[in-house]
Structures are given as C-alpha cells and as structure tokens.
Design a protein around this motif. Structure first.
Motif, PDB file in Angstrom:
ATOM      1  N   ASN A  61       7.699   4.467   0.902  1.00  0.00           N
ATOM      2  CA  ASN A  61       7.329   5.557   0.002  1.00  0.00           C
ATOM      3  C   ASN A  61       5.871   5.447  -0.398  1.00  0.00           C
ATOM      4  OD1 ASN A  61       9.897   6.996  -0.448  1.00  0.00           O
ATOM      5  ND2 ASN A  61      10.571   5.019  -1.218  1.00  0.00           N
ATOM      6  N   ASP A  62       5.302   6.542  -0.849  1.00  0.00           N
ATOM      7  CA  ASP A  62       3.934   6.577  -1.330  1.00  0.00           C
ATOM      8  C   ASP A  62       3.744   5.499  -2.400  1.00  0.00           C
ATOM      9  OD1 ASP A  62       1.335   7.373  -1.887  1.00  0.00           O
ATOM     10  OD2 ASP A  62       1.960   8.979  -3.242  1.00  0.00           O
ATOM     11  N   GLY A  63       2.742   4.654  -2.233  1.00  0.00           N
ATOM     12  CA  GLY A  63       2.443   3.624  -3.217  1.00  0.00           C
ATOM     13  C   GLY A  63       3.088   2.283  -2.951  1.00  0.00           C
ATOM     14  N   ASP A  64       4.011   2.186  -1.994  1.00  0.00           N
ATOM     15  CA  ASP A  64       4.609   0.896  -1.666  1.00  0.00           C
ATOM     16  C   ASP A  64       3.525  -0.052  -1.153  1.00  0.00           C
ATOM     17  OD1 ASP A  64       7.109   1.870  -2.313  1.00  0.00           O
ATOM     18  OD2 ASP A  64       7.877   1.871  -0.253  1.00  0.00           O
ATOM     19  N   VAL A  65       3.566  -1.308  -1.606  1.00  0.00           N
ATOM     20  CA  VAL A  65       2.615  -2.321  -1.140  1.00  0.00           C
ATOM     21  C   VAL A  65       3.084  -2.822   0.207  1.00  0.00           C
ATOM     22  CG1 VAL A  65       1.564  -4.566  -1.605  1.00  0.00           C
ATOM     23  CG2 VAL A  65       1.988  -2.970  -3.500  1.00  0.00           C
ATOM     24  N   LEU A  66       2.275  -2.599   1.240  1.00  0.00           N
ATOM     25  CA  LEU A  66       2.645  -2.947   2.603  1.00  0.00           C
ATOM     26  C   LEU A  66       2.095  -4.306   3.031  1.00  0.00           C
ATOM     27  CD1 LEU A  66       1.913   0.515   4.241  1.00  0.00           C
ATOM     28  CD2 LEU A  66       4.036  -0.295   3.174  1.00  0.00           C
ATOM     29  N   LEU A  67       0.926  -4.632   2.515  1.00  0.00           N
ATOM     30  CA  LEU A  67       0.213  -5.817   2.990  1.00  0.00           C
ATOM     31  C   LEU A  67      -0.697  -6.310   1.868  1.00  0.00           C
ATOM     32  CD1 LEU A  67      -1.257  -6.092   6.482  1.00  0.00           C
ATOM     33  CD2 LEU A  67      -2.772  -6.509   4.590  1.00  0.00           C
ATOM     34  N   GLU A  68      -0.862  -7.621   1.772  1.00  0.00           N
ATOM     35  CA  GLU A  68      -1.759  -8.189   0.777  1.00  0.00           C
ATOM     36  C   GLU A  68      -2.789  -9.086   1.453  1.00  0.00           C
ATOM     37  OE1 GLU A  68       0.663  -8.617  -3.288  1.00  0.00           O
ATOM     38  OE2 GLU A  68       1.530  -9.798  -1.639  1.00  0.00           O
ATOM     39  N   LEU A  69      -4.026  -8.985   0.964  1.00  0.00           N
ATOM     40  CA  LEU A  69      -5.132  -9.798   1.470  1.00  0.00           C
ATOM     41  C   LEU A  69      -5.560 -10.777   0.399  1.00  0.00           C
ATOM     42  CD1 LEU A  69      -7.403  -6.982   2.987  1.00  0.00           C
ATOM     43  CD2 LEU A  69      -5.767  -8.426   4.214  1.00  0.00           C
ATOM     44  N   GLU A  70      -6.004 -11.945   0.834  1.00  0.00           N
ATOM     45  CA  GLU A  70      -6.566 -12.908  -0.122  1.00  0.00           C
ATOM     46  C   GLU A  70      -8.033 -13.091   0.147  1.00  0.00           C
ATOM     47  OE1 GLU A  70      -5.389 -17.054   2.089  1.00  0.00           O
ATOM     48  OE2 GLU A  70      -4.058 -16.335   0.538  1.00  0.00           O
TER      49      GLU A  70
END
Length: 70
Positions: A61-70
């Motif tokens: 859905n719109d706004g779902d966090v798909l990936l995180e970067l550090e």
C-alpha cells in the motif's frame, strides 16, 4: 535509517538490490507495478541496504516501508 516507501499501492515486480549492497542516490532499488505501469523507486541518498521488508510478488500500500538504508 533512511526509508524507501511505496509511492502508491501496487505489486512488487522486481527487487534490484540485496541486504548489504551499497547504493547511490538516484539508483533504482525496487520496481513497483501498478495499473500495468512499472514505477521505479530510487534511493534518495547514498547508503547500504540494511533491510528489505517485502518480496517480489507482494502487494503493498501507499506509504509501506519497503527498504531501509543505513
């Protein structure tokens, strides 16, 4: 952590990176398919992929966090 979120509801068509990969700003990391269009999602900043919170074929859905970067 910097997050890459879905820009609209759709299906994850392709994930182009893996955890641990170094990415640069502007690099396409995920391709979202919505309404028969392919929408590339790009990293806004340089970083290292810390986590991938979705899989190819998943509906998001719109706004779902798909990936995180550090």
């Amino acid at each position: 952590m910097k997050k890459i979120e879905a820009s609209m509801a759709g299906t994850i068509w392709k994930i182009l990176v893996e955890v641990g990969d170094e990415v640069t700003a502007g690099q396409t990391v995920i391709i979202l398919e919505s309404m028969k269009m392919e929408i590339p999602l790009e990293a806004a900043v340089d970083g290292k992929v810390a986590s991938i919170n979705t899989a190819e074929g998943d509906f998001v859905n719109d706004g779902d966090v798909l990936l995180e970067l550090e």
